[in-house]
Design an enzyme around this catalytic site. Structure first.
Site, short mmCIF file in Angstrom:
data_model
loop_
_atom_site.label_atom_id
_atom_site.label_comp_id
_atom_site.label_asym_id
_atom_site.label_seq_id
_atom_site.Cartn_x
_atom_site.Cartn_y
_atom_site.Cartn_z
N ARG A 198 -17.07 -5.24 4.84
CA ARG A 198 -18.17 -4.34 4.46
C ARG A 198 -19.07 -4.09 5.64
O ARG A 198 -19.21 -4.96 6.52
CB ARG A 198 -19.07 -4.99 3.40
N ASP A 217 -24.15 -15.05 -10.49
CA ASP A 217 -25.01 -13.97 -10.01
C ASP A 217 -26.47 -14.45 -10.10
O ASP A 217 -26.77 -15.43 -10.77
CB ASP A 217 -24.81 -12.71 -10.86
N TYR A 248 -19.32 -19.60 -9.72
CA TYR A 248 -19.68 -18.27 -9.25
C TYR A 248 -20.82 -17.76 -10.13
O TYR A 248 -20.65 -17.55 -11.31
CB TYR A 248 -18.50 -17.31 -9.35
N ARG A 281 -12.88 -8.31 -12.62
CA ARG A 281 -14.30 -7.99 -12.47
C ARG A 281 -14.53 -6.53 -12.06
O ARG A 281 -15.63 -6.02 -12.16
CB ARG A 281 -14.92 -8.89 -11.39
N ARG A 298 -13.50 3.34 -14.93
CA ARG A 298 -14.03 4.23 -16.00
C ARG A 298 -13.61 5.68 -15.79
O ARG A 298 -13.38 6.12 -14.67
CB ARG A 298 -15.53 4.07 -16.15
N GLU A 339 -19.72 -7.49 7.87
CA GLU A 339 -19.45 -8.73 7.11
C GLU A 339 -17.98 -9.10 7.27
O GLU A 339 -17.10 -8.35 6.86
CB GLU A 339 -19.81 -8.49 5.65
N ARG A 341 -15.09 -20.23 0.44
CA ARG A 341 -14.86 -19.17 1.44
C ARG A 341 -16.18 -18.95 2.14
O ARG A 341 -17.25 -18.99 1.51
CB ARG A 341 -14.43 -17.86 0.77
P1 FAD Z 1 -28.70 -21.00 -2.82
O1 FAD Z 1 -29.33 -19.67 -2.70
O2 FAD Z 1 -27.51 -21.33 -2.09
O3 FAD Z 1 -29.83 -22.10 -2.65
C1 FAD Z 1 -29.54 -23.47 -2.43
C2 FAD Z 1 -30.48 -23.97 -1.37
O4 FAD Z 1 -30.34 -25.39 -1.25
C3 FAD Z 1 -30.20 -23.40 0.02
O5 FAD Z 1 -31.36 -22.78 0.54
C4 FAD Z 1 -29.80 -24.62 0.84
O6 FAD Z 1 -30.23 -24.55 2.19
C5 FAD Z 1 -30.48 -25.76 0.10
N1 FAD Z 1 -29.86 -27.05 0.30
C6 FAD Z 1 -28.55 -27.36 0.11
N2 FAD Z 1 -28.33 -28.66 0.42
C7 FAD Z 1 -29.54 -29.17 0.81
C8 FAD Z 1 -29.95 -30.44 1.27
N3 FAD Z 1 -29.08 -31.47 1.41
N4 FAD Z 1 -31.25 -30.63 1.59
C9 FAD Z 1 -32.14 -29.61 1.49
N5 FAD Z 1 -31.79 -28.37 1.07
C10 FAD Z 1 -30.50 -28.16 0.73
N6 FAD Z 1 -25.79 -12.11 -6.87
C11 FAD Z 1 -26.20 -11.00 -7.54
O7 FAD Z 1 -26.74 -11.11 -8.64
N7 FAD Z 1 -26.06 -9.75 -6.98
C12 FAD Z 1 -25.49 -9.57 -5.74
O8 FAD Z 1 -25.38 -8.41 -5.27
C13 FAD Z 1 -25.05 -10.72 -5.02
N8 FAD Z 1 -24.47 -10.58 -3.83
C14 FAD Z 1 -24.05 -11.69 -3.16
C15 FAD Z 1 -23.47 -11.52 -1.90
C16 FAD Z 1 -23.04 -12.62 -1.19
C17 FAD Z 1 -22.42 -12.41 0.17
C18 FAD Z 1 -23.17 -13.92 -1.76
C19 FAD Z 1 -22.70 -15.13 -0.99
C20 FAD Z 1 -23.74 -14.10 -2.99
C21 FAD Z 1 -24.19 -13.00 -3.72
N9 FAD Z 1 -24.81 -13.14 -4.96
C22 FAD Z 1 -25.21 -12.01 -5.64
C23 FAD Z 1 -25.04 -14.48 -5.57
C24 FAD Z 1 -26.44 -15.06 -5.23
O9 FAD Z 1 -26.55 -15.24 -3.84
C25 FAD Z 1 -26.62 -16.41 -5.95
O10 FAD Z 1 -26.52 -16.22 -7.34
C26 FAD Z 1 -27.94 -17.14 -5.69
O11 FAD Z 1 -28.40 -17.00 -4.38
C27 FAD Z 1 -27.76 -18.62 -6.01
O12 FAD Z 1 -28.98 -19.32 -5.93
P2 FAD Z 1 -28.96 -20.91 -5.82
O13 FAD Z 1 -30.39 -21.35 -5.84
O14 FAD Z 1 -28.02 -21.47 -6.81
O15 FAD Z 1 -28.28 -21.23 -4.40
N1 UDP Z 2 -12.41 -5.52 -4.24
C1 UDP Z 2 -11.50 -4.69 -3.62
N2 UDP Z 2 -11.94 -3.58 -2.96
C2 UDP Z 2 -13.24 -3.26 -2.89
C3 UDP Z 2 -14.18 -4.09 -3.55
C4 UDP Z 2 -13.73 -5.22 -4.21
O1 UDP Z 2 -10.31 -4.97 -3.63
O2 UDP Z 2 -13.58 -2.23 -2.27
C5 UDP Z 2 -11.91 -6.71 -4.98
C6 UDP Z 2 -11.78 -7.95 -4.08
O3 UDP Z 2 -10.66 -8.66 -4.52
C7 UDP Z 2 -13.04 -8.74 -4.39
C8 UDP Z 2 -13.24 -8.43 -5.89
O4 UDP Z 2 -12.78 -7.07 -6.03
O5 UDP Z 2 -12.86 -10.11 -4.15
C9 UDP Z 2 -14.68 -8.55 -6.36
O6 UDP Z 2 -15.50 -7.76 -5.53
P1 UDP Z 2 -17.06 -7.60 -5.72
O7 UDP Z 2 -17.58 -6.83 -4.56
O8 UDP Z 2 -17.32 -7.07 -7.08
O9 UDP Z 2 -17.59 -9.09 -5.74
P2 UDP Z 2 -18.24 -10.01 -4.60
O10 UDP Z 2 -17.34 -9.95 -3.41
O11 UDP Z 2 -19.59 -9.46 -4.33
O12 UDP Z 2 -18.25 -11.34 -5.25
#
Ligand code: FAD
Ligand code: UDP
Length: 367
Positions: free
Chosen positions: A280, A350, A348, A172, A176, A300, A249
């Site tokens: 981070r 986005d 997984y 991922r 470049r 984080e 995780r």
């Molecule tokens: P969630 O947002 O998890 O929503 C599910 C909801 O269901 C939650 O609010 C939960 O409380 C509720 N729920 C679960 N069980 C129950 C229950 N039994 N009763 C009532 N409610 C319940 N995506 C990007 O595109 N760009 C990014 O930069 C990016 N960064 C991320 C960074 C982190 C640290 C993480 C963890 C994810 C990141 N993502 C990113 C992914 C993004 O968070 C998800 O794609 C998106 O939030 C998923 O939406 P969802 O509705 O599937 O799940």
């Molecule tokens: N990664 C790394 N160094 C960095 C950033 C990312 O080694 O500075 C690796 C790490 O294995 C991570 C993967 O690239 O799990 C994907 O990272 P990214 O930040 O793109 O995804 P996210 O953690 O937001 O899912």
């Protein structure tokens, strides 16, 4: 029945489905066990700064329809993700690009210089088919970058040795040979002005939402309320863990309000060495250039997941994929329940993929 749809989860999947259903005249109830809407994209305003409570979220997509869709609710800014990597006291640009290479090797000026170094380092992998993350990375970028920018970060993130991790995780990471620090290759990118909570609030406007409400606390009653259920929680929990528990995780966030204007000069700084436990540090004001005399930062920390913690990342290894498949088969047989989003699909995802998926499913489903 009082509602056409009961939507379990007010995250992006639930909110998108709810909006589409409401638009078609359906009666919808959204419940969430948390005390706020938005799921993991939730932002909270602290000291005039929109704080990403569950980690940095940058919206990026190649889907024009999804970009137009989110922009129909709120305006997005032109934030471009350019994370910085800090290894001890050295600073590098991410993703790996000419800025990174010229800092790693001080005789690098043009792409051929960088290629010469990388090819020389790749030699150690000659004739070896990469079978794990360490080998995959060295065969992509060589040992120097692996050791400074990948090894420590990845081992902290997954709590496993890079030799024991699958190669695909690293595929991922973009690589470049231009002086371009933009992390994503997608055509559209930005942050909703006013925060993600505002986006989800707009999506849920006029829809009944009950917070602090867990579906499993009152399952039978909820099932009687609506003709169909849209479930976005954990798939194994829905089936009472009958085949066993899926693994995740987790993360721990430590947020601090600082009495200073600018802490690190960038929204995202990755700590790639093992000398600190966090991966981070996020400085939230830089996502939207929020005006504030203070700043809010979040450390984080990757964390092992147990059922009292938030399941942030699915683990797509063989064991968990097999188990998830068993649950997916059960889900297909479940009448009147739609499973969607990252937890219910154990995928997984986005943000743009989640919205795309909810749009497609709702289009097929709602008449
Ligand atoms: P969630 O947002 O998890 O929503 C599910 C909801 O269901 C939650 O609010 C939960 O409380 C509720 N729920 C679960 N069980 C129950 C229950 N039994 N009763 C009532 N409610 C319940 N995506 C990007 O595109 N760009 C990014 O930069 C990016 N960064 C991320 C960074 C982190 C640290 C993480 C963890 C994810 C990141 N993502 C990113 C992914 C993004 O968070 C998800 O794609 C998106 O939030 C998923 O939406 P969802 O509705 O599937 O799940
Ligand atoms: N990664 C790394 N160094 C960095 C950033 C990312 O080694 O500075 C690796 C790490 O294995 C991570 C993967 O690239 O799990 C994907 O990272 P990214 O930040 O793109 O995804 P996210 O953690 O937001 O899912």
């Amino acid at each position: 029945m009082k509602y056409d749809y009961l939507i379990v989860g007010a995250g992006l999947f639930g909110a998108t489905f709810a909006y589409q259903a409401m638009k078609k005249g359906k009666k919808v109830l959204v419940i969430d066990k948390r005390n706020h809407i938005g799921g993991n994209v939730y932002t909270e305003n602290i000291e005039g700064i929109n704080v990403h409570k569950y980690g940095a979220h940058i919206f990026h997509t190649d889907y024009k329809d999804v970009w137009d869709y989110v922009n129909s609710f709120v305006e997005f800014n032109r934030y471009t993700n350019c994370p910085i990597a800090r290894y001890k006291n050295e600073i590098y640009n991410m993703p790996f690009n000419m800025n990174t290479f010229s800092k790693i090797w001080n005789d690098v000026i043009i792409p051929d210089d960088a290629l010469r170094h990388i090819n020389e380092e790749r030699n150690e992998m000659e004739g070896i088919e990469p079978s794990n993350l360490e080998e995959q990375t060295i065969s992509l970028v060589g040992r120097t970058i692996y050791e400074k920018l990948i090894k420590g970060y990845t081992e902290k993130q997954w709590n496993r040795d890079c030799k024991d991790l699958p190669a695909f995780i690293i595929k991922r990471l973009p690589l470049r040979f231009t002086y371009d620090n933009n992390y994503f290759n997608d055509r559209y990118q930005g942050i909703p002005i006013g925060g993600y909570t505002k986006l989800v609030e707009k999506m849920l406007e006029g829809i009944e939402v009950r917070l602090n409400t867990n579906y499993f606390d009152n399952r039978e009653e909820f099932n009687k309320l609506a003709k169909k259920i849209v479930y976005t929680g954990m798939i194994d929990e829905y089936f009472d863990y009958k085949f066993g528990k899926l693994e995740y995780r987790s993360l721990r966030f430590d947020t601090k309000v600082l009495d200073q204007d600018n802490f690190q000069g960038n929204a995202v700084v990755n700590y790639t060495g093992k000398e600190v436990d966090y991966t981070r540090v996020i400085e939230h004001k830089h996502f939207e250039n929020n005006e504030s005399g203070k700043t809010v930062i979040t450390y984080e920390y990757p964390d092992d997941w147990t059922s009292d913690k938030e399941p942030y990342y699915v683990i797509n290894d063989e064991k968990n994929n097999e188990l998830a498949d068993k649950y997916r088969k059960l889900a297909q047989k479940e009448k009147n329940v739609i499973f969607g989003g990252r937890l219910a699909e154990y995928k997984y995802y986005d943000m743009d993929d989640v919205i795309k998926s909810a749009l497609e499913i709702s289009e097929l489903e709602i008449h």
